[in-house]
Design a protein around this motif. Structure first.
Motif, PDB file in Angstrom:
ATOM      1  N   PRO A   1      17.395  -1.066  41.462  1.00 27.64           N
ATOM      2  CA  PRO A   1      18.635  -0.595  42.082  1.00 27.64           C
ATOM      3  C   PRO A   1      18.654  -0.906  43.573  1.00 27.64           C
ATOM      4  O   PRO A   1      17.634  -0.795  44.257  1.00 27.64           O
ATOM      5  N   HIS A   2      19.806  -1.317  44.065  1.00 30.66           N
ATOM      6  CA  HIS A   2      19.920  -1.655  45.483  1.00 30.66           C
ATOM      7  C   HIS A   2      19.676  -0.450  46.376  1.00 30.66           C
ATOM      8  O   HIS A   2      19.245  -0.603  47.513  1.00 30.66           O
ATOM      9  N   GLY A   3      19.904   0.751  45.859  1.00 28.52           N
ATOM     10  CA  GLY A   3      19.669   1.962  46.628  1.00 28.52           C
ATOM     11  C   GLY A   3      18.218   2.159  47.019  1.00 28.52           C
ATOM     12  O   GLY A   3      17.907   2.936  47.918  1.00 28.52           O
TER      13      GLY A   3
ATOM     14  N   ARG B   1      11.025  -6.356  37.096  1.00 30.75           N
ATOM     15  CA  ARG B   1      11.888  -5.610  36.187  1.00 30.75           C
ATOM     16  C   ARG B   1      11.567  -4.127  36.259  1.00 30.75           C
ATOM     17  O   ARG B   1      10.400  -3.732  36.328  1.00 30.75           O
ATOM     18  N   LEU B   2      12.608  -3.333  36.221  1.00 34.39           N
ATOM     19  CA  LEU B   2      12.455  -1.883  36.282  1.00 34.39           C
ATOM     20  C   LEU B   2      11.476  -1.389  35.216  1.00 34.39           C
ATOM     21  O   LEU B   2      10.612  -0.556  35.492  1.00 34.39           O
ATOM     22  N   ALA B   3      11.579  -1.916  34.010  1.00 37.70           N
ATOM     23  CA  ALA B   3      10.721  -1.466  32.907  1.00 37.70           C
ATOM     24  C   ALA B   3       9.239  -1.699  33.199  1.00 37.70           C
ATOM     25  O   ALA B   3       8.389  -0.976  32.675  1.00 37.70           O
ATOM     26  N   GLU B   4       8.917  -2.665  34.053  1.00 37.26           N
ATOM     27  CA  GLU B   4       7.513  -2.924  34.393  1.00 37.26           C
ATOM     28  C   GLU B   4       6.900  -1.772  35.183  1.00 37.26           C
ATOM     29  O   GLU B   4       5.680  -1.613  35.208  1.00 37.26           O
ATOM     30  N   LEU B   5       7.734  -0.964  35.807  1.00 32.38           N
ATOM     31  CA  LEU B   5       7.232   0.134  36.623  1.00 32.38           C
ATOM     32  C   LEU B   5       6.696   1.288  35.786  1.00 32.38           C
ATOM     33  O   LEU B   5       6.086   2.211  36.320  1.00 32.38           O
TER      34      LEU B   5
ATOM     35  N   THR C   1       1.843   4.205  38.551  1.00 28.24           N
ATOM     36  CA  THR C   1       2.235   5.545  38.994  1.00 28.24           C
ATOM     37  C   THR C   1       3.060   5.467  40.268  1.00 28.24           C
ATOM     38  O   THR C   1       3.004   4.484  41.016  1.00 28.24           O
ATOM     39  N   ALA C   2       3.809   6.528  40.522  1.00 27.13           N
ATOM     40  CA  ALA C   2       4.586   6.609  41.757  1.00 27.13           C
ATOM     41  C   ALA C   2       3.654   6.535  42.963  1.00 27.13           C
ATOM     42  O   ALA C   2       3.973   5.891  43.968  1.00 27.13           O
TER      43      ALA C   2
ATOM     44  N   ARG D   1      12.332   7.969  44.661  1.00 22.85           N
ATOM     45  CA  ARG D   1      13.372   8.826  44.066  1.00 22.85           C
ATOM     46  C   ARG D   1      14.426   7.975  43.361  1.00 22.85           C
ATOM     47  O   ARG D   1      14.795   8.246  42.209  1.00 22.85           O
ATOM     48  N   VAL D   2      14.897   6.923  44.012  1.00 26.03           N
ATOM     49  CA  VAL D   2      15.925   6.058  43.433  1.00 26.03           C
ATOM     50  C   VAL D   2      15.390   5.352  42.188  1.00 26.03           C
ATOM     51  O   VAL D   2      16.075   5.273  41.162  1.00 26.03           O
ATOM     52  N   LEU D   3      14.165   4.852  42.262  1.00 27.28           N
ATOM     53  CA  LEU D   3      13.559   4.173  41.119  1.00 27.28           C
ATOM     54  C   LEU D   3      13.325   5.145  39.965  1.00 27.28           C
ATOM     55  O   LEU D   3      13.558   4.809  38.799  1.00 27.28           O
TER      56      LEU D   3
END
Length: 71
Positions: free
Chosen positions: A13-15, A31-35, A39-40, A55-57
């Motif tokens: 997300p650009h945010g 890719r988002l799914a790779e995250l 861990t955060a 938070r955005v992710l």
């Protein structure tokens, strides 16, 4: 930012902010799914990734029914 084929360089997300998105790409994530494999806390250790980006992710992952590793 796009590659030569016209597809996005990532689907974050650009945010999350350009510094965070660049740091994630530099670490090999596109890719988002790779995250879901990290861990955060591990992402926060990357230069350019801060609490707002996490938070955005996290919200973007949750919208897809996903989460960071261990969450």
């Amino acid at each position: 930012m796009s590659d030569q084929g016209g597809t996005p360089a990532d689907d974050f997300p650009h945010g999350a902010g350009n510094p965070a998105r660049g740091a994630l790409r530099a670490a090999g994530y596109t890719r988002l799914a790779e995250l879901t494999t990290v861990t955060a806390a591990e992402l926060l250790a990357l230069h350019g990734v801060g609490p707002k980006a996490i938070r955005v992710l996290r919200e973007a992952l949750a919208a897809e029914g996903l989460a960071f590793a261990g969450e």
